[in-house]
Design a protein around this motif. Structure first.
Motif, PDB file in Angstrom:
ATOM      1  N   LEU A 178       0.899  -1.174  -0.069  1.00 39.83           N
ATOM      2  CA  LEU A 178      -0.178   0.140   0.221  1.00 39.83           C
ATOM      3  C   LEU A 178       0.774   1.383  -0.154  1.00 39.83           C
ATOM      4  O   LEU A 178       0.641   2.168  -0.767  1.00 39.83           O
ATOM      5  CB  LEU A 178      -0.897  -0.072   1.141  1.00 39.83           C
ATOM      6  CG  LEU A 178      -2.336  -0.797   1.140  1.00 39.83           C
ATOM      7  CD1 LEU A 178      -2.864  -0.974   2.624  1.00 39.83           C
ATOM      8  CD2 LEU A 178      -3.200  -0.309   0.157  1.00 39.83           C
ATOM      9  N   ILE A 179       1.860   1.348   1.005  1.00 38.72           N
ATOM     10  CA  ILE A 179       2.646   2.504   0.941  1.00 38.72           C
ATOM     11  C   ILE A 179       3.753   2.591  -0.352  1.00 38.72           C
ATOM     12  O   ILE A 179       3.792   3.693  -0.764  1.00 38.72           O
ATOM     13  CB  ILE A 179       3.623   2.489   2.245  1.00 38.72           C
ATOM     14  CG1 ILE A 179       2.532   2.225   3.563  1.00 38.72           C
ATOM     15  CG2 ILE A 179       4.603   3.441   2.317  1.00 38.72           C
ATOM     16  CD1 ILE A 179       3.380   2.171   4.682  1.00 38.72           C
ATOM     17  N   ALA A 180       4.204   1.521  -0.788  1.00 40.87           N
ATOM     18  CA  ALA A 180       4.911   1.620  -2.032  1.00 40.87           C
ATOM     19  C   ALA A 180       4.226   1.948  -3.362  1.00 40.87           C
ATOM     20  O   ALA A 180       4.461   2.701  -4.064  1.00 40.87           O
ATOM     21  CB  ALA A 180       5.446  -0.145  -2.437  1.00 40.87           C
ATOM     22  N   ALA A 181       2.732   1.848  -3.302  1.00 37.84           N
ATOM     23  CA  ALA A 181       2.010   2.115  -4.336  1.00 37.84           C
ATOM     24  C   ALA A 181       1.780   3.753  -4.149  1.00 37.84           C
ATOM     25  O   ALA A 181       1.713   4.385  -5.486  1.00 37.84           O
ATOM     26  CB  ALA A 181       0.551   1.496  -4.318  1.00 37.84           C
ATOM     27  N   ILE A 182       1.633   4.256  -2.866  1.00 36.75           N
ATOM     28  CA  ILE A 182       1.681   5.661  -2.839  1.00 36.75           C
ATOM     29  C   ILE A 182       2.937   6.031  -3.235  1.00 36.75           C
ATOM     30  O   ILE A 182       2.936   7.245  -4.215  1.00 36.75           O
ATOM     31  CB  ILE A 182       1.174   5.998  -1.336  1.00 36.75           C
ATOM     32  CG1 ILE A 182       0.053   5.492  -1.085  1.00 36.75           C
ATOM     33  CG2 ILE A 182       1.578   7.772  -1.168  1.00 36.75           C
ATOM     34  CD1 ILE A 182      -0.296   5.542   0.463  1.00 36.75           C
ATOM     35  N   GLY A 183       4.210   5.726  -3.010  1.00 36.10           N
ATOM     36  CA  GLY A 183       5.412   6.332  -3.521  1.00 36.10           C
ATOM     37  C   GLY A 183       5.331   6.362  -4.934  1.00 36.10           C
ATOM     38  O   GLY A 183       5.878   7.058  -5.497  1.00 36.10           O
ATOM     39  N   LEU A 184       4.909   5.117  -5.631  1.00 35.29           N
ATOM     40  CA  LEU A 184       4.858   4.964  -7.201  1.00 35.29           C
ATOM     41  C   LEU A 184       4.331   5.866  -7.691  1.00 35.29           C
ATOM     42  O   LEU A 184       4.839   6.644  -8.931  1.00 35.29           O
ATOM     43  CB  LEU A 184       4.449   3.491  -7.443  1.00 35.29           C
ATOM     44  CG  LEU A 184       4.446   3.375  -8.906  1.00 35.29           C
ATOM     45  CD1 LEU A 184       5.711   3.126  -9.775  1.00 35.29           C
ATOM     46  CD2 LEU A 184       3.769   1.974  -9.310  1.00 35.29           C
ATOM     47  N   PHE A 185       3.097   6.315  -7.015  1.00 36.81           N
ATOM     48  CA  PHE A 185       2.097   7.489  -7.747  1.00 36.81           C
ATOM     49  C   PHE A 185       3.064   8.914  -7.994  1.00 36.81           C
ATOM     50  O   PHE A 185       3.120   9.389  -8.849  1.00 36.81           O
ATOM     51  CB  PHE A 185       0.976   7.607  -6.789  1.00 36.81           C
ATOM     52  CG  PHE A 185       0.196   8.842  -7.377  1.00 36.81           C
ATOM     53  CD1 PHE A 185      -0.518   9.091  -8.397  1.00 36.81           C
ATOM     54  CD2 PHE A 185       0.431  10.122  -6.311  1.00 36.81           C
ATOM     55  CE1 PHE A 185      -1.410  10.019  -8.699  1.00 36.81           C
ATOM     56  CE2 PHE A 185      -0.318  11.118  -6.714  1.00 36.81           C
ATOM     57  CZ  PHE A 185      -1.111  11.336  -7.898  1.00 36.81           C
ATOM     58  N   TRP A 186       3.984   8.981  -6.751  1.00 35.44           N
ATOM     59  CA  TRP A 186       4.438  10.436  -6.744  1.00 35.44           C
ATOM     60  C   TRP A 186       5.855  10.310  -7.674  1.00 35.44           C
ATOM     61  O   TRP A 186       6.232  11.314  -8.231  1.00 35.44           O
ATOM     62  CB  TRP A 186       4.847  10.712  -5.355  1.00 35.44           C
ATOM     63  CG  TRP A 186       3.667  11.411  -4.508  1.00 35.44           C
ATOM     64  CD1 TRP A 186       3.148  10.632  -3.579  1.00 35.44           C
ATOM     65  CD2 TRP A 186       2.826  12.481  -4.794  1.00 35.44           C
ATOM     66  NE1 TRP A 186       2.098  11.245  -3.086  1.00 35.44           N
ATOM     67  CE2 TRP A 186       1.949  12.397  -3.962  1.00 35.44           C
ATOM     68  CE3 TRP A 186       3.103  13.327  -5.667  1.00 35.44           C
ATOM     69  CZ2 TRP A 186       1.132  13.430  -3.750  1.00 35.44           C
ATOM     70  CZ3 TRP A 186       2.153  14.527  -5.512  1.00 35.44           C
ATOM     71  CH2 TRP A 186       1.079  14.587  -4.587  1.00 35.44           C
ATOM     72  N   GLY A 206       6.335  12.488 -10.893  1.00 37.83           N
ATOM     73  CA  GLY A 206       7.506  13.400 -11.384  1.00 37.83           C
ATOM     74  C   GLY A 206       8.499  12.973 -12.499  1.00 37.83           C
ATOM     75  O   GLY A 206       8.875  13.922 -13.162  1.00 37.83           O
ATOM     76  N   LEU A 207       8.443  11.580 -12.828  1.00 43.61           N
ATOM     77  CA  LEU A 207       9.161  11.260 -14.011  1.00 43.61           C
ATOM     78  C   LEU A 207       8.555  11.918 -15.157  1.00 43.61           C
ATOM     79  O   LEU A 207       9.128  12.241 -16.314  1.00 43.61           O
ATOM     80  CB  LEU A 207       9.375   9.945 -14.039  1.00 43.61           C
ATOM     81  CG  LEU A 207      10.403   9.272 -12.847  1.00 43.61           C
ATOM     82  CD1 LEU A 207      10.239   7.736 -12.957  1.00 43.61           C
ATOM     83  CD2 LEU A 207      11.709   9.425 -13.114  1.00 43.61           C
ATOM     84  N   LYS A 208       7.190  11.688 -15.152  1.00 45.02           N
ATOM     85  CA  LYS A 208       6.234  12.175 -16.542  1.00 45.02           C
ATOM     86  C   LYS A 208       6.610  13.747 -16.408  1.00 45.02           C
ATOM     87  O   LYS A 208       6.224  14.062 -18.067  1.00 45.02           O
ATOM     88  CB  LYS A 208       4.649  11.838 -16.293  1.00 45.02           C
ATOM     89  CG  LYS A 208       4.687  10.249 -16.362  1.00 45.02           C
ATOM     90  CD  LYS A 208       3.230   9.952 -16.025  1.00 45.02           C
ATOM     91  CE  LYS A 208       3.019   8.514 -16.284  1.00 45.02           C
ATOM     92  NZ  LYS A 208       1.472   8.007 -16.073  1.00 45.02           N
ATOM     93  N   LYS A 209       6.813  14.315 -15.752  1.00 46.34           N
ATOM     94  CA  LYS A 209       7.133  15.751 -15.975  1.00 46.34           C
ATOM     95  C   LYS A 209       8.539  16.184 -16.656  1.00 46.34           C
ATOM     96  O   LYS A 209       8.744  17.054 -17.207  1.00 46.34           O
ATOM     97  CB  LYS A 209       6.862  16.491 -14.660  1.00 46.34           C
ATOM     98  CG  LYS A 209       5.766  16.699 -14.025  1.00 46.34           C
ATOM     99  CD  LYS A 209       5.663  17.573 -12.664  1.00 46.34           C
ATOM    100  CE  LYS A 209       4.044  17.523 -12.203  1.00 46.34           C
ATOM    101  NZ  LYS A 209       4.165  18.469 -10.799  1.00 46.34           N
ATOM    102  N   ILE A 210       9.352  15.198 -16.447  1.00 45.84           N
ATOM    103  CA  ILE A 210      10.656  15.727 -16.709  1.00 45.84           C
ATOM    104  C   ILE A 210      11.136  14.609 -18.052  1.00 45.84           C
ATOM    105  O   ILE A 210      12.082  15.154 -18.959  1.00 45.84           O
ATOM    106  CB  ILE A 210      11.570  15.535 -15.574  1.00 45.84           C
ATOM    107  CG1 ILE A 210      11.925  14.054 -15.059  1.00 45.84           C
ATOM    108  CG2 ILE A 210      11.377  16.431 -14.415  1.00 45.84           C
ATOM    109  CD1 ILE A 210      13.052  13.896 -13.902  1.00 45.84           C
ATOM    110  N   ILE A 211      10.350  13.716 -18.170  1.00 47.86           N
ATOM    111  CA  ILE A 211      10.633  12.666 -19.436  1.00 47.86           C
ATOM    112  C   ILE A 211       9.815  13.164 -20.616  1.00 47.86           C
ATOM    113  O   ILE A 211       8.641  13.189 -20.307  1.00 47.86           O
ATOM    114  CB  ILE A 211      10.568  11.263 -19.136  1.00 47.86           C
ATOM    115  CG1 ILE A 211      11.702  11.096 -17.825  1.00 47.86           C
ATOM    116  CG2 ILE A 211      10.805  10.399 -20.084  1.00 47.86           C
ATOM    117  CD1 ILE A 211      11.682   9.655 -17.591  1.00 47.86           C
ATOM    118  N   PRO A 212      10.346  13.415 -21.884  1.00 49.87           N
ATOM    119  CA  PRO A 212       9.527  13.469 -22.879  1.00 49.87           C
ATOM    120  C   PRO A 212       8.423  12.553 -23.049  1.00 49.87           C
ATOM    121  O   PRO A 212       8.590  11.493 -22.985  1.00 49.87           O
ATOM    122  CB  PRO A 212      10.345  13.409 -24.001  1.00 49.87           C
ATOM    123  CG  PRO A 212      11.628  14.049 -23.495  1.00 49.87           C
ATOM    124  CD  PRO A 212      11.613  13.235 -22.029  1.00 49.87           C
ATOM    125  N   SER A 213       7.170  12.689 -23.336  1.00 50.52           N
ATOM    126  CA  SER A 213       6.074  11.978 -23.444  1.00 50.52           C
ATOM    127  C   SER A 213       6.416  11.023 -24.683  1.00 50.52           C
ATOM    128  O   SER A 213       5.731   9.828 -24.435  1.00 50.52           O
ATOM    129  CB  SER A 213       4.792  12.633 -23.537  1.00 50.52           C
ATOM    130  OG  SER A 213       4.759  13.461 -24.846  1.00 50.52           O
TER     131      SER A 213
END
Length: 680
Positions: A236-244, A248-255
């Motif tokens: 459960l906690i790992a999934a929350i970490g994965l979301f963030w 963050g990665l999608k903001k800095i990596i080209p789509s």
């Protein structure tokens, strides 16, 4: 059945506002769970009145639960197969990383979402958990009858039993993977990456690094080895970490290269982060909560056994029971036993006692709609250990039901406290899983007491208020074309008739009930009924409510009030009057039964703006004030004051006619009934 599922599915889709109004659709063991773009477009009354629907529960400002019972999966498939509802067309929340705050639990949105997150993570796994719990029960039965010892070393057991153990262990051993996938999907992260993170700690490679509690050196950092099979908080906690991390990665990596680098970097970050930090933290959280319950149990198992069944009836409607379910699994994984499940069975069986009592009463009353609700709830409960149909079908709908439920919870918990019941495997508390509890006979006695106490209370005192019961009986009588059961003691056939004017009066128009001459029910008789309130009469079909407009509660007319008082249109007995003041039911001495419903949805006011002058069972004379109301106040709250005046026993008559006029008042005929002739 298939045709019915298709028709009902089309009906539900239409009444929730169509495919374009649905942002997501899921289902649990008994309920369709909608998230809607505009909740106001859903016709909740129409849904609730469909015989295939067991109940409707709005959640927050966007959520709507439609309770369907055990066949919910068939209706889910039926709706998903309809035009506009395919996976490509559904505007799921996950597609846009949008969180749906559909709860009803907290003042703040994040509190609502926290419990929605827990609930929606575990719901998809219910089927697998229920199946595994029954496999465990089968193995425990073999142990009880001396066929094979359940707790023997698995290596010494015959291959057939090794296979059965593998069947249920597959669910609990790999539970972190299932939880990781469901939690990530709920949050909007990639569910397969969410599954891969906890899966890393179940691989032979990770297990080869050391045993539980060992510390190994990884690039100069100490890593404590933990056992993650059966754990729920770390994924459960790992999934929350994965979301963030994903966000963050999608903001800095080209789509254009998201598919390549986002999952690669997510795994590279999240697996070590979970191994070093999030995983041990999750295990600590679970152990801490489990230790708290263990401390209460060590102090007094008797107290814990009483607390658990008494708090569950309030936790389950809010979704707060899911953390406790996780603790049960955690306890078994850590200690090999659990002390919560046994007492929890008392709450479940008290609930099932209530719904079984409702089933018995519904059969006696010929209440078909409640028979369907109660039968589904009874079967789902006693055989599956699922309480939702009972909870949403009865307990949360009728005011008196919890006063029948809680004594059963208390009595069952009291008995459970004497036996210190423990569970050695996670099961759903049903009749089929009794052998999974230890001691089995003590557990069986506790749930029998809980069930019997609540069942007896329902049969002795009913599950409804007198007003709710009178309204239900009147509706049943109308459906069968009969007069409603008398609300007062019957008068003997040879008793002398007493005129209302001869009865003692106190100025309020209330008199002793007389033996009425039911002229309206005599063959071919025609009865004209004047308006019970001043105003303009309009056709019933113009009422902005499908139940009234469709004459489902009886034919009649509607009044747009110009006055502020509902009067008795003739000498009558008050069958029922709502404390909220919005409605009154009468049986005229002529035999006609009237329902006067002041305004639409005005029950929501809880009595504000209304004053009630009579009570059930009173006999009143023509012109007696029944209810007064404050039109300006009610309209200021946004309610429509149009007032249906219905003949609730319409089926008893050959014809019921409403007469809209330009200016109907108390001297104007608005309803005419014609009794059936002998031939008809």
């Amino acid at each position: 059945m298939a045709t019915n599922v298709k028709e009902v599915s089309e009906f539900i889709l239409d009444k929730v506002g169509g495919a374009e109004n649905i942002t997501s659709l899921t289902h649990c063991a008994t309920r369709l769970r909608f998230q809607l773009a505009d909740q106001s477009k859903a016709d909740q009354d129409a849904l609730d009145n469909n015989p295939s629907v067991l109940g409707v529960v709005p959640q927050g400002t966007t959520g709507l639960q439609v309770v369907m019972g055990g066949d919910v999966a068939e209706y889910y498939k039926g709706i998903k197969a309809l035009p506009g509802m395919g996976d490509d067309d559904t505007k799921a929340a996950a597609a846009s990383n949008k969180k749906e705050y559909g709860g009803v639990r907290g003042k703040y949105a994040f509190v609502d979402y926290a419990f929605e997150f827990l609930s929606d993570t575990f719901r998809p796994i219910l089927w697998a958990l229920l199946g595994a719990s029954l496999v465990i029960t089968l193995l425990v039965l073999f142990d009880t009858f001396g066929i094979q010892a359940f707790r023997d070393d698995i290596k010494t057991q015959p291959p057939v039993f090794q296979l059965l153990h593998a069947t249920y262990q597959s669910v609990f051993y790999f539970l972190p993977i299932m939880v990781g996938a469901c939690a990530a999907r709920k949050l909007g992260a990639n569910e397969w990456v969410g599954a891969a993170i906890p899966a890393a700690f179940l691989t032979p490679e990770f297990l080869a690094m050391g045993s539980q509690g060992d510390t190994v050196n990884v690039v100069g950092l100490p890593l404590v080895i933990n056992t993650y099979s059966g754990q729920v908080f770390p994924p459960l906690i790992a999934a929350i970490g994965l979301f963030w991390v994903e966000k963050g990665l999608k903001k800095i990596i080209p789509s254009s290269v998201h598919m390549v680098f986002v999952p690669f970097l997510s795994l590279l970050i999240m697996v070590p982060l979970t191994a070093f930090l999030l995983g041990p933290f999750g295990i600590g959280v679970g152990n801490g909560i489990a230790a708290a319950f263990a401390a209460v149990n060590d102090f007094s198992a008797f107290i814990l056994a009483i607390i658990i069944p008494l708090i569950y009836p309030f936790l389950v409607p809010l979704g707060l029971h899911w953390p406790l379910n996780a603790i049960m699994i955690q306890n078994i994984a850590t200690y090999g036993e659990d002390v919560i499940q046994g007492p929890m069975g008392s709450w479940n069986f008290a609930c099932f006692g209530v719904i079984t009592g409702v089933l018995i009463l519904s059969i006696k009353e010929r209440n078909k709609s409640m028979q369907q609700v109660a039968l589904g709830g009874t079967m789902a409960g006693l055989l599956g250990g699922i309480s939702e149909p009972s909870l949403y079908g009865v307990l949360l709908r009728f005011k008196k039901s919890y006063s029948r439920l809680l004594p059963g919870c208390l009595a069952g918990g009291f008995v459970a406290g004497f036996f210190s019941i423990k569970a050695h495997a996670f099961v759903f508390t049903s009749l089929l899983t009794i052998p999974a509890m230890d001691p089995m006979l003590g557990y069986a006695l506790s749930i029998a007491v809980a069930f019997g106490t609540s069942l007896t209370l329902v049969l002795m005192f009913d599950y409804r208020t007198p007003e709710e019961k009178a309204e239900a009986l009147a509706k049943i009588a109308a459906e069968h074309g009969e007069a409603a059961p008398p609300a007062v003691a019957p008068v003997a056939d040879d008793a002398p008739a007493v005129a209302a004017s001869d009865a003692p009066a106190d100025g309020s128009g209330v008199a002793t009930l007389t033996k009425p001459v039911k002229t309206a029910l005599q063959s071919g008789a025609v009865t004209e009924i004047t308006s019970p309130l001043e105003g303009e009469a309009v056709a019933l079909k113009d009422v902005p409510d499908p139940i009234f407009a469709g004459a489902k509660l009886g034919k009649g007319v509607a009044i747009k009030p110009s006055g502020d008082t509902v009067f008795a249109p003739a000498d009558a007995t008050v069958l029922a009057v709502q404390k909220s003041g919005h409605a009154v039911g009468l049986r005229l001495d002529s035999g006609v039964e009237l329902l006067v419903h002041v305004g639409i949805d005005t029950v929501q006011l809880g009595g504000e703006g209304f004053t009630v002058h009579v009570e059930a069972k009173q006999h009143v004379t023509a012109g007696t004030p029944l209810i007064t109301f404050d039109t300006k106040f009610i309209e200021s709250k946004g309610y429509n004051m149009i007032t249906p005046v219905l003949v609730s026993n319409t089926k008893k008559f050959a014809e019921v006619e409403g007469f809209p006029t330009d200016h109907a008042d108390t001297d104007t005929v608005v309803v005419k009934t014609t009794a059936k002739t002998a031939e008809s």
